[in-house]
Every structure is written in structure tokens, then in C-alpha cells.
Design an enzyme around this catalytic site. Sequence first.
Site, PDB file in Angstrom:
ATOM      1  N   TYR A 124      -5.885  -9.097  11.796  1.00 45.48           N
ATOM      2  CA  TYR A 124      -4.534  -8.931  12.340  1.00 45.48           C
ATOM      3  C   TYR A 124      -4.514  -9.505  13.748  1.00 45.48           C
ATOM      4  O   TYR A 124      -5.528  -9.517  14.448  1.00 45.48           O
ATOM      5  CB  TYR A 124      -4.136  -7.448  12.341  1.00 45.48           C
ATOM      6  CG  TYR A 124      -4.003  -6.874  10.951  1.00 45.48           C
ATOM      7  CD1 TYR A 124      -2.831  -7.052  10.220  1.00 45.48           C
ATOM      8  CD2 TYR A 124      -5.043  -6.178  10.360  1.00 45.48           C
ATOM      9  CE1 TYR A 124      -2.698  -6.543   8.932  1.00 45.48           C
ATOM     10  CE2 TYR A 124      -4.936  -5.661   9.079  1.00 45.48           C
ATOM     11  CZ  TYR A 124      -3.750  -5.852   8.369  1.00 45.48           C
ATOM     12  OH  TYR A 124      -3.634  -5.350   7.093  1.00 45.48           O
ATOM     13  N   GLU A 171      -5.912  -9.480   3.680  1.00 43.03           N
ATOM     14  CA  GLU A 171      -5.035  -8.807   4.643  1.00 43.03           C
ATOM     15  C   GLU A 171      -4.914  -9.701   5.867  1.00 43.03           C
ATOM     16  O   GLU A 171      -5.914  -9.990   6.524  1.00 43.03           O
ATOM     17  CB  GLU A 171      -5.562  -7.433   5.061  1.00 43.03           C
ATOM     18  CG  GLU A 171      -5.418  -6.352   4.000  1.00 43.03           C
ATOM     19  CD  GLU A 171      -5.749  -4.955   4.526  1.00 43.03           C
ATOM     20  OE1 GLU A 171      -5.501  -4.699   5.734  1.00 43.03           O
ATOM     21  OE2 GLU A 171      -6.247  -4.130   3.736  1.00 43.03           O
ATOM     22  N   ASN A 215     -12.241  -1.108  -0.351  1.00 50.40           N
ATOM     23  CA  ASN A 215     -11.482  -1.645   0.779  1.00 50.40           C
ATOM     24  C   ASN A 215     -12.211  -1.370   2.092  1.00 50.40           C
ATOM     25  O   ASN A 215     -12.580  -0.226   2.369  1.00 50.40           O
ATOM     26  CB  ASN A 215     -10.098  -0.993   0.850  1.00 50.40           C
ATOM     27  CG  ASN A 215      -9.327  -1.420   2.091  1.00 50.40           C
ATOM     28  OD1 ASN A 215      -8.796  -2.526   2.152  1.00 50.40           O
ATOM     29  ND2 ASN A 215      -9.252  -0.549   3.085  1.00 50.40           N
ATOM     30  N   GLU A 216     -12.447  -2.414   2.875  1.00 50.75           N
ATOM     31  CA  GLU A 216     -12.990  -2.306   4.234  1.00 50.75           C
ATOM     32  C   GLU A 216     -14.152  -1.313   4.314  1.00 50.75           C
ATOM     33  O   GLU A 216     -14.197  -0.451   5.205  1.00 50.75           O
ATOM     34  CB  GLU A 216     -11.887  -1.922   5.222  1.00 50.75           C
ATOM     35  CG  GLU A 216     -10.852  -3.018   5.401  1.00 50.75           C
ATOM     36  CD  GLU A 216      -9.820  -2.721   6.484  1.00 50.75           C
ATOM     37  OE1 GLU A 216      -9.825  -1.605   7.043  1.00 50.75           O
ATOM     38  OE2 GLU A 216      -8.989  -3.614   6.764  1.00 50.75           O
ATOM     39  N   GLU A 250       0.842  -1.192   0.000  1.00 53.46           N
ATOM     40  CA  GLU A 250       0.000   0.000   0.000  1.00 53.46           C
ATOM     41  C   GLU A 250       0.875   1.240   0.000  1.00 53.46           C
ATOM     42  O   GLU A 250       1.996   1.235   0.514  1.00 53.46           O
ATOM     43  CB  GLU A 250      -0.889  -0.019   1.256  1.00 53.46           C
ATOM     44  CG  GLU A 250      -1.841   1.146   1.389  1.00 53.46           C
ATOM     45  CD  GLU A 250      -2.772   0.990   2.584  1.00 53.46           C
ATOM     46  OE1 GLU A 250      -3.641   1.859   2.769  1.00 53.46           O
ATOM     47  OE2 GLU A 250      -2.635  -0.004   3.337  1.00 53.46           O
ATOM     48  N   ASN A 282      -6.628   1.258   3.074  1.00 54.84           N
ATOM     49  CA  ASN A 282      -7.336   2.490   3.393  1.00 54.84           C
ATOM     50  C   ASN A 282      -6.964   3.620   2.446  1.00 54.84           C
ATOM     51  O   ASN A 282      -7.787   4.486   2.140  1.00 54.84           O
ATOM     52  CB  ASN A 282      -7.030   2.901   4.837  1.00 54.84           C
ATOM     53  CG  ASN A 282      -7.627   1.956   5.858  1.00 54.84           C
ATOM     54  OD1 ASN A 282      -8.376   1.044   5.526  1.00 54.84           O
ATOM     55  ND2 ASN A 282      -7.304   2.171   7.126  1.00 54.84           N
ATOM     56  N   GLN A 329       1.896  -6.204   5.335  1.00 51.44           N
ATOM     57  CA  GLN A 329       2.202  -5.912   3.945  1.00 51.44           C
ATOM     58  C   GLN A 329       3.529  -6.556   3.590  1.00 51.44           C
ATOM     59  O   GLN A 329       3.981  -7.426   4.328  1.00 51.44           O
ATOM     60  CB  GLN A 329       2.197  -4.417   3.716  1.00 51.44           C
ATOM     61  CG  GLN A 329       0.795  -3.795   3.902  1.00 51.44           C
ATOM     62  CD  GLN A 329       0.763  -2.308   3.629  1.00 51.44           C
ATOM     63  OE1 GLN A 329       1.591  -1.735   2.934  1.00 51.44           O
ATOM     64  NE2 GLN A 329      -0.212  -1.651   4.214  1.00 51.44           N
TER      65      GLN A 329
END
Length: 501
Positions: free
Chosen positions: A243, A291, A171-172, A26, A71, A351
Amino acid sequence: MRVSAAIHRAFEISEIDDRLYAAFIEHMGRAIYSGIYEPGHPEADANGFRRDVAGLVRDLKIPAIRYPGGNFVSAYNWEDGIGPKEDRPTRLDLAWRSKESNQVGINEFATWANELGIDMMLAVNLGSRGISDARNFAEYVNHPSGTYWSDLRRSHGVEQPYNVKMWCLGNEMDGPWQIGHKEAKEYGRLADETAKALRQLTPGAEMIVCGSSNNEMPTYPDWERGVLEECYENVDYISLHNYYGNSSRDTLNFFGKVEETGRYIQAISGVIDFVKAKKRAKNDVHICFDEWNVWYHDREEDSRRWRTWDWPEAPALLEESYTFEDTLFVACLLNEFIRRSDRVKIACIAQLVNVIAPIRAEAGGPAWRQSIYWPYQLASLYGRGRALRVSVDGPTYDCKVADDVAYLDVAATHDTQAGTVTLFIVNRHLTEAADLRMALTGFENARLAEHQVIEGHDLMTRNGPGQETIAPVPGKGLAVEDGTLGGAIAPLSYHVLRLRV
């Protein structure tokens, strides 16, 4: 601790999609700038990309990479990153409160990915933008010639289209922190129409719709149901993110979070099946876990810093320094993805460089492999082919997040082309070795060709520049005899065994 286990040639789970070992990068922190790209660095190539970092990436055999966010993408104007570099604007990145110079855009990134043999999985902005901008982006990227956007690409020196086949629809979007956050039905309708438009530009393209940002979101798992009811027939994957951390310093509970992830995958698989049945749909939707990683060591401090700093350019952010404990956790999580490969077809470590990443690089200085690099690499290299069911009978433990967690975590793959079976084994026990006996039914003539192990480190040991302490070494103490693998698996150890069959 005695453990008996078994695999059987005929008991397969699924063909493993190579993209199970994909990655994510990202425009955030130093992932791009002084990560993969640093003109003036002693290792920089003619395009400004670091050869030392590229070498470490190449060794991972990454099949695909998600880009440019994250994001970041939800307020990103992709047009800012094309054309002469001197004419590109500097913008404020609202996601990470920093400045984006746009010196790396789609064409530069595509050049880097192509040289490494990595397919691009591109995300479109469905936060601050919508269908029209996504369509223009896809036309610039994928249409051969003869239109405004395709000819503009050609004028920028890229004659041939990139033929990108994987598209992330935002995204999200379930997250209130996201620029352009939407409700499930609202987002699902937008994703459906965007997917239809992108498929007209690139027939056969795969569409990835946003699932929950994690399994603790208040809208989980109803978000997935609401979104898929709007777009099921026009998408191929629904994305999951998660995460992991161990702030409580409870190692066994940390390891147990892998079992919790299995429940997460199982729950969303059930939602997918429910919506398919409700809509009488013929197509299948799979999971893209795009992710995942360990993220907690400096998370609170980073959160305080980036929310108050004054719009720096490419600041150090989320630069986790990973431990041996994290190595074992990542190994177990990759095992879970292999075991769930019938539902999880794509997964992206998040990442790749500097930002919660297996690779670190100092600006103007060296690059090195973090401790989690190794299980990721070993799974990517050898976790191909077909996943085999593994029966494990041995001691278990209960913890806060899960009960009956097996101390010995095992995944197995059968690669018929290579003529190998690979076993990935983690002993999660803190103090006891496992006396393993594993029946290799259908592979009675198997012989042990390679054994690599990571063991013997304090749980808080870390790698650093010029000091890659945590790395695989040749293993010993395990052997195959008369169709049975036997031997001792030391506590807190990770083993990769390749059998010729």
C-alpha cells in the site's frame, strides 16, 4: 521538456493475463454490508445486492475477485456462512474488532460474482485452521455430488459445483498481526500439504502461496525463499502486497514509489529463479500482486478507532477519499504491472467497494466512482493483449525512494484480435508539458482512433456523491503522422490513446 520514445511491433514483453485487473473484497468495514449487499436499499435486487454498485463493478470488466479476506480469513469459519440465514451465528471478527453476521457467505457471494461474470479466487484459513478445513471447503465448493460436503451444498440449493480454480493459501502469514502467524518454514510446509490436498479435489487448480506483506517487512525477501523452498513444486504463484501513501506531501517522491515497486517485483522474481534453480524444478512460479492500492489519508485515525471500539457490526472503516494525485499514481502503478506482465500475472486492487476502494456507496444512498476508478477501468478495458517494450528518452528526477525517475511514464499494449495498440501515458512533471515524439515501428499505418485524458485538476480534488469531477474527457493535441505519434502532454495528466493498426 522534449521526450522521444519508441515501440516496435516485434519487441514484446509478454502476453498479459486478464487477471492483471482483478480485485479483492473482504468481510471488513462496509465492503460487503451496505457496500455490495444491502437488503431494503431502493436499488437492492431480489437477493439483497445493490444494482447500482453492481453496475459500476460490471463496467470495470473485472475478470476475477479474491474473497473473503484478507486478515479476516485467518480466523474465519466458512461453515458459518452457509445454510438458512436465520440459523447462522454472529461471530466476533478478531482482525477488525467487529461483529460478522454471516448473512453473506460463499453461496451468496458466488451468486453475485456469477451474475457479473467474475471468477472467484478463494482464500482458505491457514491461521486458526488448517488442511482439513481447507479440504472440506474445497469439497463443498467444487465436488459435484455424493459426499457429505457436496450434498450439503446441494441441500442449500446449489446443484452444480462452482469449479473454483484459484486458491489462496492463507493471508499475510509473515505478519505478527495475523491470527496464526507462522515462521517461513512452518508456513511453507503447511501450504505445501494444503496445496497437494486441494489439487486432488480440483486437478489443474492454481495455488497462491503467501509472500511478504510488504517490502519493508524485516523478513523480506528471505521469507519468500524460505516458503518457496518448502512448496515450490506445488504452487503456481507467490503473492505480494503493498500500500502506498504520501504523508510527507512530496508528490514526486510519491510517484517515485512506482519505481520502488518495480524493484520489489524484480527482487522476488530473482528469489523465484534462485529457488527454481536450487530445486532443479521444471515448473514456473509467477507473482500474484493480490493487494495493492493507495492507503494513507485516514490510516492513522482508522487505526486508533478500530483498536478501541466495542465490536460494532459493519462499521465505516478505511473509507479513503481519493484525490487527483492518487489518480495519477494508480495510473503509473498499472503501467508498471503492464511492463512487468512477464512476472506479474495476477493483481488485485484492494479493495473494491467502500474499503480503500474505487467505488463508494452510502448506506441507503447513492454510489459513485472515486477518482482512482478511472485509470483502473481504462487499463482493464484496453490493457489487454501483449505488452510492448517502450523506450523513453527524456528528463528524469531523483527522489528519496528512487533515482532517474522518468517524468513521462509510458506503457503500451498490442491487441491483435482488436487490431489496436493502446498507449497509457502519464506526465509526472509538476509544471512542464512534454513535447513527445514516439516512433511506432511496425505500425506505420496506425491511425489515432480514440484519445481520453484526465487533466487540469488540483492535486487534492476529490469525487463525491453526485459530483464526479475527476473523469476522462476527449483529448486533443496529439496526432499520428507517418508512423510517429507527436504532440504535447500537459503536466500532471493521464492519457489513453487507442491506435488502429
